[in-house]
Design a protein around this motif. Structure first.
Motif, PDB file in Angstrom:
ATOM      1  N   ARG A 188       0.222  -5.561 -10.380  1.00  0.00           N
ATOM      2  CA  ARG A 188       1.608  -5.779 -10.759  1.00  0.00           C
ATOM      3  C   ARG A 188       2.319  -4.457 -10.985  1.00  0.00           C
ATOM      4  N   PRO A 189       3.623  -4.384 -10.709  1.00  0.00           N
ATOM      5  CA  PRO A 189       4.458  -5.465 -10.188  1.00  0.00           C
ATOM      6  C   PRO A 189       4.201  -5.730  -8.697  1.00  0.00           C
ATOM      7  N   LEU A 190       4.217  -6.991  -8.336  1.00  0.00           N
ATOM      8  CA  LEU A 190       4.021  -7.385  -6.949  1.00  0.00           C
ATOM      9  C   LEU A 190       5.301  -7.143  -6.152  1.00  0.00           C
ATOM     10  N   GLN A 212       5.931 -17.915  -4.759  1.00  0.00           N
ATOM     11  CA  GLN A 212       6.831 -18.862  -5.419  1.00  0.00           C
ATOM     12  C   GLN A 212       7.076 -20.096  -4.545  1.00  0.00           C
ATOM     13  N   GLU A 213       7.311 -19.887  -3.258  1.00  0.00           N
ATOM     14  CA  GLU A 213       7.559 -21.011  -2.348  1.00  0.00           C
ATOM     15  C   GLU A 213       6.361 -21.954  -2.302  1.00  0.00           C
ATOM     16  N   ILE A 225      -3.628 -13.878  -1.231  1.00  0.00           N
ATOM     17  CA  ILE A 225      -2.558 -12.979  -0.787  1.00  0.00           C
ATOM     18  C   ILE A 225      -2.928 -11.515  -0.955  1.00  0.00           C
ATOM     19  N   LEU A 226      -3.568 -11.205  -2.109  1.00  0.00           N
ATOM     20  CA  LEU A 226      -3.849  -9.802  -2.423  1.00  0.00           C
ATOM     21  C   LEU A 226      -5.244  -9.370  -1.938  1.00  0.00           C
TER      22      LEU A 226
END
Length: 243
Positions: free
Chosen positions: A16-18, A27-28, A240-241
């Protein structure tokens, strides 16, 4: 119980921050899954993909207008919860009423954001909720507890207790379940944890654990269930990461 969760959060905090692109993608995905499962628990028949297209503005044939509004309203309530977190607003009855008002918008505007004026039963629950004449006092007590005692609990336990205590009060005629899960995740988001999505597949265990808390004060099963859902909440970030 919480060591694994805190270790996952510590690892995530290192990233973070992403980036805005990653935040948007996460979020979607979250909004569609959270909206689908929370509504499905309450009987909404939209599938996950149908929920996705409704949130994109497309009407699904053969589905009730109410179900469309439930999806749209839940997404907007998530936006509101995220806004509360960004603005670091204190927990309040005003927030709770606003969340509920969003949940029932265009569905039951007369009762949206208003405490019930009658006694009700919770289907399948062992104990009935309080008499409607006690609601103002019960909700004030919930806020007072939050302001004086809640900080002593681990964020996951605090989120679970906010959920369970709110449901036991059952202040609204409808929409208490969705509102309670939004309040639970409001607490998790405030503390930097990913939201916890209770899946419709886990509905029976969820109801049983919640009833154990409300009827007998046995909190372990519900806290364990919420903890496991929070652990699952880290998985999209890990994908994702690549962590």
């Amino acid at each position: 119980m919480f060591e694994n969760i805190d270790a996952l959060k510590a690892k995530l905090d290192q990233y973070r921050p992403l980036s805005p692109a990653i935040v948007k993608n996460l979020q979607e995905d979250l909004i569609i899954r959270w909206t689908y499962h929370s509504n499905a628990i309450e009987g909404n028949t939209l599938t996950l993909l149908e929920t996705k297209v409704v949130l994109e503005g497309i009407t699904v044939g053969g589905k009730a207008l109410r179900e469309h509004f439930e999806a749209i309203n839940h997404r907007n309530a998530i936006y509101y919860v995220e806004d509360i977190v960004r603005k670091e607003e204190p927990f309040s009855e005003w927030q709770i009423r606003n969340i509920h008002q969003l949940i029932l918008k265009n569905i039951d505007d007369d009762n949206a954001g208003r405490y019930r004026q009658q006694n009700v039963l919770i289907s399948g629950a062992t104990t009935p909720p309080p008499d409607y004449t006690l609601l103002n006092d019960k909700m004030a007590q919930l806020i007072d507890w939050y302001n004086s005692e809640a900080y002593k609990l681990h964020p996951v336990e605090r989120a679970a207790k906010v959920h369970a205590d709110f449901v036991s009060i059952h202040p609204f005629t409808d929409g208490n379940g969705r509102t309670s899960r939004l309040l639970m995740n409001l607490e998790l988001l405030k503390a930097g944890y990913p939201p916890c999505v209770i899946t419709v597949d886990n509905r029976l265990a969820y109801y049983e654990a919640l009833d154990q808390w409300m009827a007998y004060g046995k909190t372990d099963c519900f806290i364990q269930l919420i903890s496991e859902a929070v652990v699952d909440g880290f998985k999209p970030y890990q994908v994702i990461l690549g962590i």
